[in-house]
Write a protein that holds these residues in place. Structure first.
Motif, short mmCIF file in Angstrom:
data_model
loop_
_atom_site.label_atom_id
_atom_site.label_comp_id
_atom_site.label_asym_id
_atom_site.label_seq_id
_atom_site.Cartn_x
_atom_site.Cartn_y
_atom_site.Cartn_z
N VAL A 8 28.33 86.05 -4.81
CA VAL A 8 27.14 85.22 -4.83
C VAL A 8 26.88 84.91 -6.30
N GLU A 9 26.76 83.62 -6.62
CA GLU A 9 26.70 83.21 -8.02
C GLU A 9 25.45 82.40 -8.31
N LEU A 10 25.05 82.46 -9.58
CA LEU A 10 23.86 81.75 -10.05
C LEU A 10 24.20 80.96 -11.31
N PRO A 11 24.54 79.66 -11.17
CA PRO A 11 24.71 78.82 -12.36
C PRO A 11 23.38 78.20 -12.78
N VAL A 12 23.18 78.08 -14.08
CA VAL A 12 22.03 77.35 -14.65
C VAL A 12 22.61 76.37 -15.66
N MET A 13 22.45 75.07 -15.36
CA MET A 13 23.18 74.07 -16.13
C MET A 13 22.28 72.94 -16.63
N ALA A 14 22.66 72.41 -17.78
CA ALA A 14 22.06 71.16 -18.25
C ALA A 14 22.63 70.02 -17.41
N HIS A 15 21.76 69.05 -17.10
CA HIS A 15 22.14 67.92 -16.24
C HIS A 15 21.91 66.64 -17.02
N ILE A 16 22.99 65.93 -17.33
CA ILE A 16 22.91 64.68 -18.08
C ILE A 16 23.43 63.57 -17.17
N TYR A 17 22.64 62.50 -17.01
CA TYR A 17 23.02 61.45 -16.07
C TYR A 17 22.76 60.07 -16.65
N PHE A 18 23.46 59.08 -16.08
CA PHE A 18 23.32 57.69 -16.50
C PHE A 18 23.32 56.80 -15.26
N GLY A 19 22.55 55.74 -15.30
CA GLY A 19 22.51 54.80 -14.19
C GLY A 19 21.22 54.90 -13.41
N ARG A 20 21.02 53.97 -12.46
CA ARG A 20 19.80 53.92 -11.67
C ARG A 20 20.11 54.05 -10.19
N ARG A 21 20.61 52.97 -9.58
CA ARG A 21 20.91 53.01 -8.15
C ARG A 21 22.01 54.03 -7.86
N GLY A 22 23.08 53.95 -8.62
CA GLY A 22 24.15 54.93 -8.55
C GLY A 22 24.26 55.62 -9.89
N LYS A 23 24.26 56.93 -9.91
CA LYS A 23 24.25 57.68 -11.16
C LYS A 23 25.56 58.45 -11.35
N PHE A 24 26.02 58.49 -12.58
CA PHE A 24 27.11 59.36 -12.96
C PHE A 24 26.52 60.49 -13.79
N PHE A 25 26.99 61.71 -13.57
CA PHE A 25 26.36 62.83 -14.26
C PHE A 25 27.39 63.84 -14.76
N PHE A 26 26.92 64.64 -15.71
CA PHE A 26 27.70 65.73 -16.28
C PHE A 26 26.82 66.97 -16.27
#
Length: 231
Positions: free
Chosen positions: A105-123
């Motif tokens: 059982v794992e617990l990731p905590v990540m920064a979320h960087i995204y671009f776009g509006r209707r369709g978004k790409f994220f890292f």
């Protein structure tokens, strides 16, 4: 007097940064909170030292997620997942198979960087911790009796890992993923993500007197997710 190139470059960057900050300051962005769930497949292996002949093992993973976005293009994600990792032995053509599934059982905590509006790409990227729950073995032979098998490929390979008990219950490492999010309406969206995990802890004890000085995990997962915005 002509200024050095790096001074001029710094000045240009400062002007650009100020412009971006000013534009952002003029745009009011309301924060949002979303909850969701995701699931998919995980392909993993264990980096042993000395090396073990193996191939990627497929397992299942899934869990729940929460996301908080305070600034445009940036937020935080926390997840609570159940994941199957492990490894599959490579006997190079010999009629044997052995694979070991390690459940966490794992617990990731990540920064979320995204671009776009209707369709978004994220890292997504950040640390994660995991707690070992147990393991299971699939094999067509008894590993404790491998020395009695006349055609078992015992030479030029490491075999001790098949007999070792997992004594490191806590795992930790770094995750990074790329994906896309598709908005269905103002509150609902679907995501596709590919993620890489590299473990910094060991599966087995790595003392000077132990067989392996390292046994850290690596995995690549592909998931489908669903988000529901609650704020």
């Amino acid at each position: 007097m002509k200024r050095p190139f790096y001074i001029r470059l710094a000045a240009v960057c400062s002007v650009i940064a100020c412009g971006i900050f000013s534009a952002g300051a003029q745009t009011h962005y309301s924060s949002n909170v979303a909850v969701g769930a995701h699931g998919g497949v995980d392909f993993s292996k264990v980096f042993f030292n000395p090396a073990v002949k193996q191939s990627m093992k497929m397992g299942m993973m899934g869990g729940v997620m929460v996301r908080y976005i305070e600034e445009n293009h940036f937020g935080l994600i926390a997840e609570l997942n159940y994941v199957q990792r492990g490894w599959a032995e490579n006997f190079e053509g010999a009629p044997y198979n052995y694979s070991r599934t390690l459940n966490y059982v794992e617990l990731p905590v990540m920064a979320h960087i995204y671009f776009g509006r209707r369709g978004k790409f994220f890292f997504n990227a950040g640390p994660q911790v995991a707690l070992y729950l147990g393991d299971s073995v699939e094999s067509n032979f008894d590993p404790s009796q491998m020395a009695t098998l006349p055609d078992f490929p015992a030479s030029n390979r490491m075999n001790e890992q098949m007999l070792l008990d997992v004594n490191q219950k806590f795992d930790y490492g770094i995750s990074a993923g790329l994906g896309a999010e598709f908005n269905l309406n103002k509150r609902n969206s679907l995501t596709l993500e590919a993620r890489f995990y590299y473990g910094l802890g060991n599966v087995f004890s790595a003392k000077r007197s132990d067989t392996y000085s390292a046994s850290n995990q690596m995995s690549i997962s592909a998931t489908v997710g669903y988000w529901f915005r609650i704020k």
